[in-house]
Design an enzyme around this catalytic site. Structure first.
Site, mmCIF file in Angstrom:
data_model
loop_
_atom_site.group_PDB
_atom_site.id
_atom_site.type_symbol
_atom_site.label_atom_id
_atom_site.label_comp_id
_atom_site.label_asym_id
_atom_site.label_seq_id
_atom_site.Cartn_x
_atom_site.Cartn_y
_atom_site.Cartn_z
ATOM 1 N N THR B 48 0.850 -1.187 0.000
ATOM 2 C CA THR B 48 0.000 0.000 0.000
ATOM 3 C C THR B 48 0.890 1.243 0.000
ATOM 4 O O THR B 48 1.955 1.261 0.637
ATOM 5 C CB THR B 48 -1.015 0.000 1.166
ATOM 6 O OG1 THR B 48 -1.834 1.159 1.048
ATOM 7 C CG2 THR B 48 -0.346 -0.021 2.519
ATOM 8 N N GLU B 49 0.459 2.262 -0.749
ATOM 9 C CA GLU B 49 1.296 3.432 -1.017
ATOM 10 C C GLU B 49 1.817 4.106 0.246
ATOM 11 O O GLU B 49 2.887 4.692 0.248
ATOM 12 C CB GLU B 49 0.504 4.489 -1.815
ATOM 13 C CG GLU B 49 0.168 4.087 -3.231
ATOM 14 C CD GLU B 49 -1.195 3.447 -3.346
ATOM 15 O OE1 GLU B 49 -1.483 2.494 -2.586
ATOM 16 O OE2 GLU B 49 -1.983 3.884 -4.191
#
Lengths: 244, 223
Positions: B48-49
């Protein structure tokens, strides 16, 4: 040397009109709510600072933290990647009324521009945004058969950041995904002020565990039980609280 | 009879192509659903970013830790072997070609592989997040989407009419009717719902569908 500050007010005392301020966090995770509220307190007491350029991934939520800072009218321009979320009502209204400027930056480009600012790299090329509206007006170059967009560094006068443990030399650890932009912002600001849940003596953090070395930090201030934006918003909190 | 796949079934189909041990980023919203349908015996590692690799599913309500969230700002959980990192490292994983698969939503996909998924035009507040980064670097950029819009207009088109997220980036599209690859600037049909005729599918698609080889039946469980 001891970088411990006596209180939150001391951490925000040097922020002047027109400065560029990086504010850490991704949504509420890693957001320095107490430092932001101290800055609002100063503005309400003195009328300064205003006309700020704020760099953050988002545009705040509800009526606390970054959203409250914007709601006070202290922010002239926001540089961010995602100003939409569950409740960015404050930013949305000001933006649609033309009362706040927005520079929209892809999230990875935002991170790298901040990193570059901290690392002394004035510009770099990235594949991100090539051929899109967000690349308009930016130099493009081909490397090994692919096209890349030139992006410039981002620097700030001040960073306000939340970490977990800090020592008196400014070495920092973070809590889980609350790390996000915060180590980068500490690097890219002339002075980074950090709220930590606990301040320890030098040696209190294992050198192997240090995420942000103290060279990037100007001051640490203890906030033992920091508020989480998500919890405040679920409780309908507003800052500053309206007088009864 | 199922006229088209529902969103859950599209997500299921996309999940079948993810290999064991693959590093995967799922776009916020609809694509997050893909994580629920990993085939038995396979375990992807989700990125996830905002700086987590190897996170787990959502915690029960009331047990959220708001320092442990995904890019959609939803609470997630830790799994053994989770790693945290800052945003610049996170996007080095994205742009640097280290992710195996990124699965994103779409407003439009062109036969050239161009993707439009971040802006519906000049009205409102623009927001891009990590979408423009994710379309670069992942070894495979796949899209999951309804085949047509709510008004029945094709979402698979010759050229995108909406602002682009990336140029020539999409390699496979999972829709409510078919599985289509983007190859050499054209749509290549790989699978379609068995009851759906090729000409009917073509009529719902805004660019030519090419059929160079056998077309498999798109069969998914009731979900």
């Amino acid at each position: 040397m001891d970088k411990t500050l006596p209180d939150l007010a001391a951490a925000v005392a040097g922020i002047e009109d027109g400065m560029t301020v990086m504010i850490g966090g991704f949504g509420g995770s890693g957001a320095p709510i107490e430092l932001i509220h101290a800055l609002i307190d100063r503005f309400r007491a003195t009328g300064a600072p205003k006309n700020l350029t704020v760099i953050n991934n988002n545009a705040g939520n509800g009526h606390v933290g970054l959203a409250a800072l914007i709601e006070q009218g202290m922010v002239r321009k926001l540089i961010c990647s995602f100003p939409r979320s569950a409740d960015p009502v404050v930013f949305t209204e000001l933006y649609l009324a033309g009362k706040i400027e927005l520079e929209l930056v892809p999230q990875g480009t935002l991170a790298e521009r901040i990193r570059a600012g901290g690392a002394g790299i004035p510009a770099f090329y990235t594949p991100t945004s090539f051929g899109t509206d967000l690349a308009k007006g930016k130099p493009v170059a081909e490397f090994d058969g692919r096209c890349y967009v030139q992006e410039r560094w981002l620097k700030a006068d001040i960073a306000l950041v939340k970490a977990d443990v800090g020592d008196t030399l400014g070495n920092l650890t973070y809590r889980m995904a609350a790390r996000n932009f915060n180590p980068l912002m500490c690097m890219a600001a002339a002075r980074a002020y950090v709220q930590v849940t606990r301040i320890v003596a030098p040696g209190g953090i294992d050198p192997e565990a240090v995420v942000t070395p103290g060279i990037f930090v100007a001051g640490v201030v203890a906030v033992p039980n920091p508020a989480q934006e998500e919890d405040l918003n679920r409780a309908g909190a507003v800052y500053p609280e309206k007088a009864a | 009879m199922t006229a088209k796949l529902n969103a859950t079934q599209i997500a299921w189909r996309a999940a079948q192509d993810i290999a064991d041990g693959a590093y995967v980023n799922l776009g916020i919203g609809f694509p997050e659903m893909v994580a629920r349908f990993q085939p038995p015996g396979r375990q992807a590692i989700f990125h996830t970013e905002n700086g987590i690799l190897g996170f787990g599913e959502a915690p029960p309500p009331g047990e959220e830790d708001w320092d442990l969230i995904n890019a959609g700002k939803k609470a997630v959980t830790l799994k053994p072997g989770t790693a945290f990192f800052h945003h610049a490292d996170s996007f080095a994983m994205v742009r640097g070609g280290h992710l195996d698969v990124a699965i994103l939503g779409a407003y439009e996909v062109a036969e050239t592989g161009d993707l439009a998924n971040w802006s519906t035009g000049p009205k409102g507040v623009p927001a891009v997040g990590g979408a423009m980064d994710l379309v670069h670097g992942a070894k495979r950029v796949a899209v999951i989407t309804e085949h047509v819009t709510k008004d029945g207009k094709p979402k698979l088109v010759k050229r995108c009419s909406l602002p682009l997220t990336g140029v020539g980036c999409v390699t496979r599209i999972y829709t409510s009717l078919a599985v289509i690859d983007v190859e050499g600037g054209r749509f290549v049909l790989r699978e379609k719902l068995p009851a759906l005729g090729l000409s009917d599918l073509q009529a719902l698609t805004g660019a030519d569908l090419h059929v160079p080889g056998p077309v498999a039946d798109l069969v998914v469980p009731e979900l």
